[in-house]
Design a protein around this motif. Structure first.
Motif, short mmCIF file in Angstrom:
data_model
loop_
_atom_site.label_atom_id
_atom_site.label_comp_id
_atom_site.label_asym_id
_atom_site.label_seq_id
_atom_site.Cartn_x
_atom_site.Cartn_y
_atom_site.Cartn_z
N SER A 101 -18.86 3.54 0.81
CA SER A 101 -18.82 2.56 -0.28
C SER A 101 -17.84 1.44 0.04
CB SER A 101 -18.40 3.25 -1.58
OG SER A 101 -17.00 3.49 -1.55
N ILE A 103 -15.76 -0.15 -1.96
CA ILE A 103 -14.41 -0.06 -2.53
C ILE A 103 -13.52 0.81 -1.64
CG2 ILE A 103 -14.94 1.88 -4.07
CD1 ILE A 103 -12.95 0.46 -6.05
N TYR A 104 -14.12 1.83 -1.03
CA TYR A 104 -13.33 2.67 -0.15
C TYR A 104 -12.87 1.89 1.09
CZ TYR A 104 -12.03 6.19 3.23
OH TYR A 104 -11.36 6.89 4.18
N TYR A 106 -12.39 -1.24 1.28
CA TYR A 106 -11.34 -2.15 0.82
C TYR A 106 -10.01 -1.42 0.68
CZ TYR A 106 -14.92 -5.58 -0.40
OH TYR A 106 -15.93 -6.48 -0.36
N PHE A 107 -10.12 -0.25 0.06
CA PHE A 107 -8.91 0.52 -0.22
C PHE A 107 -8.17 0.84 1.07
CE2 PHE A 107 -6.82 4.66 -0.95
CZ PHE A 107 -5.96 4.27 -1.95
N ALA A 110 -6.76 -2.36 2.65
CA ALA A 110 -5.75 -3.11 1.92
C ALA A 110 -4.47 -2.33 1.64
CB ALA A 110 -6.34 -3.61 0.61
#
Lengths: 324, 387
Positions: A101, A103-104, A106-107, A110
């Motif tokens: 995914s 968001i993962y 990105y996480f 970041a």
């Protein structure tokens, strides 16, 4: 004098780029394995030199045996994070969805320090791993990454413990910090050269370890020490004689003289900075390793340094570089 | 082309390479050469040795360039036709400086006092590298200098320096930040869950694992950061423009050690891929190999086999015990030098054509004053600067 210290289970080898940190880590791992300890050597991120020096053709995230009693494993922050999340979320299909995914992605990209934290977490896991009621490894040697600040990785668990609110991460970070600070288990070895910049950095790192990190320093290992000194009288005689001999021999005599001056020069610089180190660091052994004059640095040299570490004691050159 | 031509024809010279190879010293020496030749030169340095720093007038930490006064040159027997300034980047405060420069005052304090930021700001990827590039842009735009020499931070693969603008841009990408900010601000948890089950699930799990306070703090941090970099993309474009300008040259500094040369090779190929071509190479700390000039086609190397022969020759001049040691020492250095020259040969074969490569010997002394920096010029440029 390294004797009793070598009984500890977790050895971090730290130092700036260019001081031979990986070589020393390899030599230490070989020494421990030779003493009959079940030893795990850990390389971090995509550094592949430690495993190469220990004779592995390649490493994975699973410990691989490279010699009797000696295994190597590569730890990569991202892989360690995924392994960790696998423990929290034990449903494979769901995990796969999460890992792919956005968001993962990105996480992971970041969140600063997350990969470092997971790397130290994985080191802790291997160090405390049990099999049939006893530790799987007698000794774990970590070739810490040289990138950026040398103790950045060691700082992460403490930062996580203090930053995160009550929760799983905070509890686990606290356990990791406890292990890292335990002088019965852990030793941080500082690898340096007896030259201006590396010594200055070593003193800073030492102060930081003893101070805010409160971690046990095991030893300072001074690598590539030159020992030979030639009398100014002999060098002067050579220079003088070079003028009298034939042209073919003249160049050779001059070259012999230049190399002797170079060696004496380095021996003096090394001696001066060793004196500075010894004056500033009095709480741990300072071990010298000789400069090795070889065409190519290979496994044979690692074995030689590993022998030097074994006999090394502070205050005395490990062995004369003159020995054939 | 020689390294001298290279420096003469470029306005910006970037000294790149792994840590511990003498990059800082080479950068300072290149800038000094420019000043002696009549340029208005400045060296932007990251973490110089204390004595080098003080000879460049950088004894104390501080921002801004410092001119090296004429009497410093005179005291060392140098007479520059141009000027030399030096500037030191404070690595540890790089992010603080970035925040202070770009944040509106009200957000600035919130960021600087954020616990998450305080603990982790030292480990933000690429922050020093980005600051060095920002500083380079500022110096280039000031018009005060016609030669800017930049020493890059000591990263294992100096590649981080080249990729810093992109990595920071990724990090501060507004789309990414929105993912973190949205749950607490605009949409709220429930909206996010409804919208994206996976994301909601993961966030819930992360929250359980980490504790809600931390996530709130991280989220707060990102929302504060997101407003700061309105012109960020413009600045990054400008940085890339400067790094790729025809007046910019990358000079790779390496030592002849196996691993370091391997890193240098990798860096050189990556530079080409990033369209920041390598224009010169300085091989630092090289050991000279002695090659006898013999008539005929005999062996032209002296190796360990010849140790007795060398000892016999030397023994005619000094006493026998010391002769043996002198010969053994000589043969040791020959082995070292031979290994280096084989590796260097291989390395050179992989370089783009026409890139000048210079060798600087392994001086048995610390290079820390202007005179010894000038002493490197004979090796870097083949001649001393006309001073």
């Amino acid at each position: 004098m390294l004797g009793a210290m070598l009984d500890r289970r977790l050895h971090f080898v730290v130092g700036k780029g260019g001081v031979g940190k990986t070589t020393v880590a390899a030599a230490l791992a070989r020494l421990l394995a030779r003493r009959g300890r079940r030893t795990l050597a850990i390389e971090v991120d995509d550094a592949r030199r430690l495993s190469a020096l220990l004779g592995a053709s390649g490493t994975t995230g699973t410990p691989t045996v490279v010699a009797p009693g000696l295994s190597v494993v590569a730890i990569e922050g991202r892989a360690a994070l995924e392994e960790y999340l696998g423990l929290i979320i034990p449903v494979k299909r769901l995990l796969a969805t999460i890992f792919s995914s956005r968001i993962y992605q990105y996480f992971v990209a970041a969140a600063p320090g997350l990969k470092e934290l997971m790397t130290v977490g994985k080191i802790w896991y291997e160090t405390t791993r049990q099999e049939r009621g006893r530790p799987l490894w007698d000794a774990v040697v970590v070739d810490a990454p040289a990138t950026g600040h040398s103790v950045q990785y060691l700082r992460m668990p403490q930062a996580a413990r203090d930053t995160f609110g009550a929760g799983l991460v905070q509890r686990e970070a606290a356990k990791v910090v406890e292990l890292l600070r335990d002088p019965r288990t852990t030793a941080v070895h500082l690898v340096t050269l007896a030259e201006e910049m590396p010594v200055a950095e070593t003193l800073e790192t030492h102060a930081e370890l003893v101070g805010s990190l409160a971690m046990p320093v095991g030893s300072v290992i001074v690598n590539r020490v030159h020992h030979r000194r030639f009398s100014p009288a002999a060098l002067a005689a050579l220079r003088e004689a070079a003028r009298r001999v034939g042209a073919e021999e003249r160049a050779l005599v001059r070259a012999v003289c230049e190399r002797a001056a170079e060696e004496s020069g380095w021996s003096e610089i090394n001696a001066a900075y060793l004196t500075r180190l010894r004056a500033a660091i009095r709480d741990v052994p300072i071990v010298e390793l000789p400069f090795l004059f070889v065409e190519e640095f290979d496994r044979g040299e690692v074995d030689r340094l590993s022998g030097e570490l074994e006999t090394a004691s502070p205050g005395r050159a490990a062995v004369s570089a003159l020995r054939p | 082309m020689t390294l001298g031509d290279l420096v003469a024809r470029h306005q910006i010279v970037i000294s790149a390479g792994s840590g511990g190879v003498g990059k800082t010293t080479v950068a300072a020496s290149l800038a000094l050469w420019g000043a002696l030749e009549g340029r208005r030169a400045v060296v932007l340095t990251i973490d110089p040795a204390r004595r080098l720093a003080s000879s460049l007038g950088l004894a104390s930490l501080g921002s801004g360039e410092r001119d090296i006064p004429a009497e410093h040159f005179r005291a060392q027997g140098l007479a520059p036709k141009g000027t030399l300034a030096a500037m030191m980047l404070d690595q540890k405060g790089a992010w603080d400086a970035l925040v202070e420069r770009h944040a509106p005052p009200e957000a600035r304090d919130r960021i600087l006092t954020n616990r998450f930021y305080q603990h982790l700001s030292q480990s933000f990827a690429g922050s020093y590298e980005y600051m060095a590039i920002e500083q380079l842009c500022a110096l280039a735009e000031s018009g005060r200098y016609d030669l800017i020499v930049v020493d890059t931070p000591p990263t294992r693969h100096a590649l981080d320096f080249l990729e810093a603008p992109r990595r920071i841009a990724d990090f501060l990408d507004r789309k990414i930040i929105k993912w973190f900010v949205r749950p607490y601000f605009s949409a709220g948890w429930s909206a996010l869950r409804a919208m994206n089950r996976t994301a909601g699930f993961l966030l819930r799990r992360l929250e359980q694992a980490t504790g809600i306070a931390a996530l709130a703090e991280i989220s707060d941090f990102f929302s504060n950061m997101s407003g700061l970099f309105e012109n960020f993309q413009t600045r990054i474009d400008r940085a890339h423009e400067i790094l790729r300008a025809p007046g910019t040259a990358f000079v790779l500094v390496s030592s002849p050690e196996e691993q370091v040369l391997g890193d240098a090779e990798y860096l050189s190929s990556k530079m080409a891929a990033l369209r920041m071509p390598l224009k010169g190479v300085v091989l630092n700390r090289v050991h000279a190999e002695f090659r006898p000039a013999r008539r005929g086609r005999g062996r032209d190397e002296i190796g360990p086999e010849e140790v007795e022969q060398v000892a016999d020759l030397v023994a005619q001049i000094v006493g026998a015990p010391e002769a043996r040691e002198l010969a053994a020492n000589f043969v040791d250095y020959q082995a070292l030098a031979r290994g280096e020259s084989l590796r260097i040969e291989q390395f050179r074969a992989g370089l783009p054509r026409g890139v000048p490569v210079v060798h600087v010997p392994n001086f048995a002394r610390d290079v820390h004053d202007l005179a010894s920096l000038a002493g490197m010029h004979a090796h870097l440029f083949g001649v001393r600067a006309a001073a």
